[in-house]
Design a protein around this motif. Structure first.
Motif, PDB file in Angstrom:
ATOM      1  N   LEU A  20      48.835  71.022  82.683  1.00 10.90           N
ATOM      2  CA  LEU A  20      48.682  70.735  84.117  1.00 10.90           C
ATOM      3  C   LEU A  20      48.465  69.242  84.329  1.00 10.90           C
ATOM      4  O   LEU A  20      48.965  68.664  85.285  1.00 10.90           O
ATOM      5  CB  LEU A  20      47.502  71.520  84.685  1.00 10.90           C
ATOM      6  CG  LEU A  20      47.770  72.976  85.044  1.00 10.90           C
ATOM      7  CD1 LEU A  20      46.481  73.657  85.447  1.00 10.90           C
ATOM      8  CD2 LEU A  20      48.776  73.080  86.159  1.00 10.90           C
ATOM      9  N   GLY A  21      47.721  68.620  83.391  1.00 17.62           N
ATOM     10  CA  GLY A  21      47.447  67.200  83.535  1.00 17.62           C
ATOM     11  C   GLY A  21      48.658  66.320  83.333  1.00 17.62           C
ATOM     12  O   GLY A  21      48.773  65.263  83.951  1.00 17.62           O
ATOM     13  N   VAL A  22      49.575  66.744  82.453  1.00 19.23           N
ATOM     14  CA  VAL A  22      50.715  65.868  82.176  1.00 19.23           C
ATOM     15  C   VAL A  22      51.891  66.102  83.120  1.00 19.23           C
ATOM     16  O   VAL A  22      52.867  65.367  83.059  1.00 19.23           O
ATOM     17  CB  VAL A  22      51.219  65.970  80.716  1.00 19.23           C
ATOM     18  CG1 VAL A  22      50.169  65.494  79.753  1.00 19.23           C
ATOM     19  CG2 VAL A  22      51.693  67.353  80.388  1.00 19.23           C
ATOM     20  N   ILE A  23      51.790  67.117  84.004  1.00 18.83           N
ATOM     21  CA  ILE A  23      52.921  67.356  84.919  1.00 18.83           C
ATOM     22  C   ILE A  23      53.283  66.103  85.725  1.00 18.83           C
ATOM     23  O   ILE A  23      54.458  65.719  85.782  1.00 18.83           O
ATOM     24  CB  ILE A  23      52.661  68.561  85.842  1.00 18.83           C
ATOM     25  CG1 ILE A  23      52.790  69.862  85.041  1.00 18.83           C
ATOM     26  CG2 ILE A  23      53.651  68.598  86.988  1.00 18.83           C
ATOM     27  CD1 ILE A  23      52.477  71.085  85.840  1.00 18.83           C
ATOM     28  N   PRO A  24      52.288  65.408  86.340  1.00 22.10           N
ATOM     29  CA  PRO A  24      52.653  64.184  87.065  1.00 22.10           C
ATOM     30  C   PRO A  24      53.373  63.181  86.169  1.00 22.10           C
ATOM     31  O   PRO A  24      54.332  62.527  86.594  1.00 22.10           O
ATOM     32  CB  PRO A  24      51.301  63.626  87.527  1.00 22.10           C
ATOM     33  CG  PRO A  24      50.389  64.777  87.524  1.00 22.10           C
ATOM     34  CD  PRO A  24      50.853  65.692  86.445  1.00 22.10           C
ATOM     35  N   LEU A  25      52.916  63.099  84.911  1.00 21.67           N
ATOM     36  CA  LEU A  25      53.543  62.169  83.971  1.00 21.67           C
ATOM     37  C   LEU A  25      54.994  62.581  83.701  1.00 21.67           C
ATOM     38  O   LEU A  25      55.896  61.737  83.671  1.00 21.67           O
ATOM     39  CB  LEU A  25      52.739  62.176  82.670  1.00 21.67           C
ATOM     40  CG  LEU A  25      52.904  60.954  81.788  1.00 21.67           C
ATOM     41  CD1 LEU A  25      52.429  59.730  82.537  1.00 21.67           C
ATOM     42  CD2 LEU A  25      52.127  61.132  80.504  1.00 21.67           C
ATOM     43  N   ILE A  26      55.215  63.906  83.541  1.00 24.38           N
ATOM     44  CA  ILE A  26      56.578  64.385  83.292  1.00 24.38           C
ATOM     45  C   ILE A  26      57.476  64.068  84.477  1.00 24.38           C
ATOM     46  O   ILE A  26      58.612  63.627  84.315  1.00 24.38           O
ATOM     47  CB  ILE A  26      56.590  65.904  83.024  1.00 24.38           C
ATOM     48  CG1 ILE A  26      55.792  66.223  81.768  1.00 24.38           C
ATOM     49  CG2 ILE A  26      58.000  66.410  82.874  1.00 24.38           C
ATOM     50  CD1 ILE A  26      55.679  67.695  81.503  1.00 24.38           C
ATOM     51  N   VAL A  27      56.927  64.284  85.695  1.00 30.39           N
ATOM     52  CA  VAL A  27      57.712  63.983  86.893  1.00 30.39           C
ATOM     53  C   VAL A  27      58.111  62.516  86.890  1.00 30.39           C
ATOM     54  O   VAL A  27      59.267  62.153  87.164  1.00 30.39           O
ATOM     55  CB  VAL A  27      56.907  64.325  88.167  1.00 30.39           C
ATOM     56  CG1 VAL A  27      57.660  63.891  89.394  1.00 30.39           C
ATOM     57  CG2 VAL A  27      56.605  65.800  88.221  1.00 30.39           C
TER      58      VAL A  27
END
Lengths: 348, 119
Positions: A20-27
């Motif tokens: 959940l934390g890395v989703i913004p990073l993936i985006v």
């Protein structure tokens, strides 16, 4: 009971908190990657290399108007994004992020939901994802969303067939469904340098699985569910602000969990990457941490592969998609299974 | 084996979803403009009802999926018991028989044009 609950919450914090934390990073990686591939600049203004752009997006999502159009079936319409998110969170419970390790005198399993049939649990809950999409499309009461959701559902179930038939061949070869045991079997090496990864035992199966996870997570070249040029936005057309963001999060969670499974089954899972062994030899207690980092790194590469494919290959036409699933991949999967079984039999 | 972890995850998911939606509901802008509440149909006035008939082929696909998936599910126990079985020839014969039935079924579906999408 209380100790058990605390253990579950701690595991959840890692197994679910990190994705959940890395989703913004993936985006962000996805948008910058798109820009890189298309020779554009991409978002680069907010913070260093535009790293805070996803945060700005989240804030914007929160401050948008929550439109509930008058024509929708309201209870289902609001339920659908929440349900989609829950369905996307559930499979993470079966993913092992490191070996079972000893904590004091107790053996701790890293999965949140430890079961001998963990991998079946993961596949069952992943398949539930199509319900959220169907409900969203139906409840929106719009022609585009209905078409998008029916298409998505037909596509997901079609490619699930080649996914499961690949799994039969793989489990036959490994002789077990326990993901820990499967990863352990991939720890040896051919000729001293090539790891005994599943991809070398089942190259065709690996390819089928790869195509199927692209179709399962509705990513290009299989994003017929959205198909902007025909369906505007597909099943989430009538959704705005945070309700849309929940669908978005669910799609990325699906990508992460399927990539993790792919890595666990075919690419050595959490076995240590070269170099990590040296550190673990010095500090044996850090083994789970470095196993988790190895898995994390492999999944990150896999996510980059998703982005790479997305901006390199155009979308299929719907009949091409169905033909590929039913007339190419399914027979290929069956042939792969037959060859595997007969080869193992002949070898004795 | 306890189902507690499963329940915890469901509760976490529901809480996360409801929390995010309510934050957005509270913070989000509110306006009385009726325009966004229309059905989106590329800017045109909506024509007819959306919840009507759709192509039978999607239904056929669903039914075929059920058939094939059940057959594949039958293969999982077979694949896992093969290694420890005493009579390997029997196991292989069973497998080949099963696959032959599967193949006949698949060919029937193929020639009945249930999988034909490009017309």
């Amino acid at each position: 009971m209380q100790g058990e609950l605390i253990e579950i919450l701690l595991k959840t914090a890692v197994v679910l908190g990190v994705p959940l934390g890395v989703i913004p990073l993936i985006v962000h990686v996805e948008r910058r990657g798109a820009a890189f591939i298309q020779k554009r600049v991409g978002p680069n203004r907010v913070g260093l290399f535009g790293i805070f752009q996803p945060l700005a997006d989240v804030v914007k999502f929160l401050f948008k108007e929550e439109v509930v159009p008058a024509h929708v079936l309201k209870p289902l319409y609001i339920l659908a994004p929440i349900l989609t998110l829950v369905m996307a969170i559930l499979p993470f419970a079966g993913i092992p992020i490191c070996e079972p390790f000893m904590l004091g005198a107790r053996k701790v399993y890293p999965e949140i939901f430890r079961s001998d049939l963990g991998v079946f649990y993961v596949f069952a809950t992943t398949a539930l994802g199509s319900y959220g999409i169907l409900i969203a499309g139906w409840a929106s009461n719009n022609k585009y969303t209905l078409l998008g959701s029916i298409r998505a559902c037909a596509q997901m179930i079609s490619y699930e067939l080649s996914l499961s038939i690949t799994l039969v061949a793989l489990f036959f070869l490994y002789g077990t469904v326990d993901l820990h045991e499967i990863v352990r079997q991939q720890n040896a090496s051919f000729f001293g340098f090539l790891p005994t990864w599943g991809v070398f035992y089942q190259p065709v199966g690996c390819l089928l699985f790869l195509v199927a996870i692209f179709a399962e997570s509705n990513r290009l070249p299989f994003d017929l569910a959205e198909g902007e040029s025909e369906l505007v936005a597909g099943y989430h057309l009538e959704y705005s602000s945070m309700k849309f963001a929940l669908f978005f999060m669910a799609e990325y969670l699906h990508m992460i969990v399927l990539s993790a499974l792919f890595v666990l089954l075919f690419f050595g899972g959490y076995n240590l990457l070269p170099g990590f062994g040296l550190i673990v030899d010095m500090i044996p207690q850090s083994l789970p941490l470095f196993q988790f980092l190895s898995l994390f790194f492999k999944v990150a590469l896999m996510i980059w592969f998703f982005v790479w494919v997305r901006w390199s290959i155009p979308r299929f036409r719907y009949d091409q998609l169905m033909n590929l699933g039913w007339k190419r991949l399914l027979p290929l999967g069956i042939a792969n299974l037959m060859v595997t079984v007969l080869y193992v039999y002949w070898k004795g | 084996m306890s189902l507690l972890p499963f329940l915890v995850l469901v509760i976490i998911g529901l809480t996360l979803g409801v929390l995010l939606l309510s934050i957005s509901q509270i913070l989000g802008e509110k306006q009385k403009n009726p325009r966004p509440h229309d059905i989106y149909e590329s800017g045109m006035d909506p024509v007819g009802n959306a919840l009507k008939r759709y192509d039978i082929k999607y239904f056929l696909t669903g039914i075929l999926f059920l058939l094939f998936d059940v057959e594949i599910v039958f293969l999982f126990p077979w694949a896992l018991t093969y290694k420890d079985s005493a009579n390997k020839e029997l196991m292989i014969a069973e497998f080949l028989f099963f696959m032959a039935i599967l193949l006949v079924g698949y060919l029937y579906v193929l020639f009945s044009k249930s999988l034909k999408w490009d017309d």
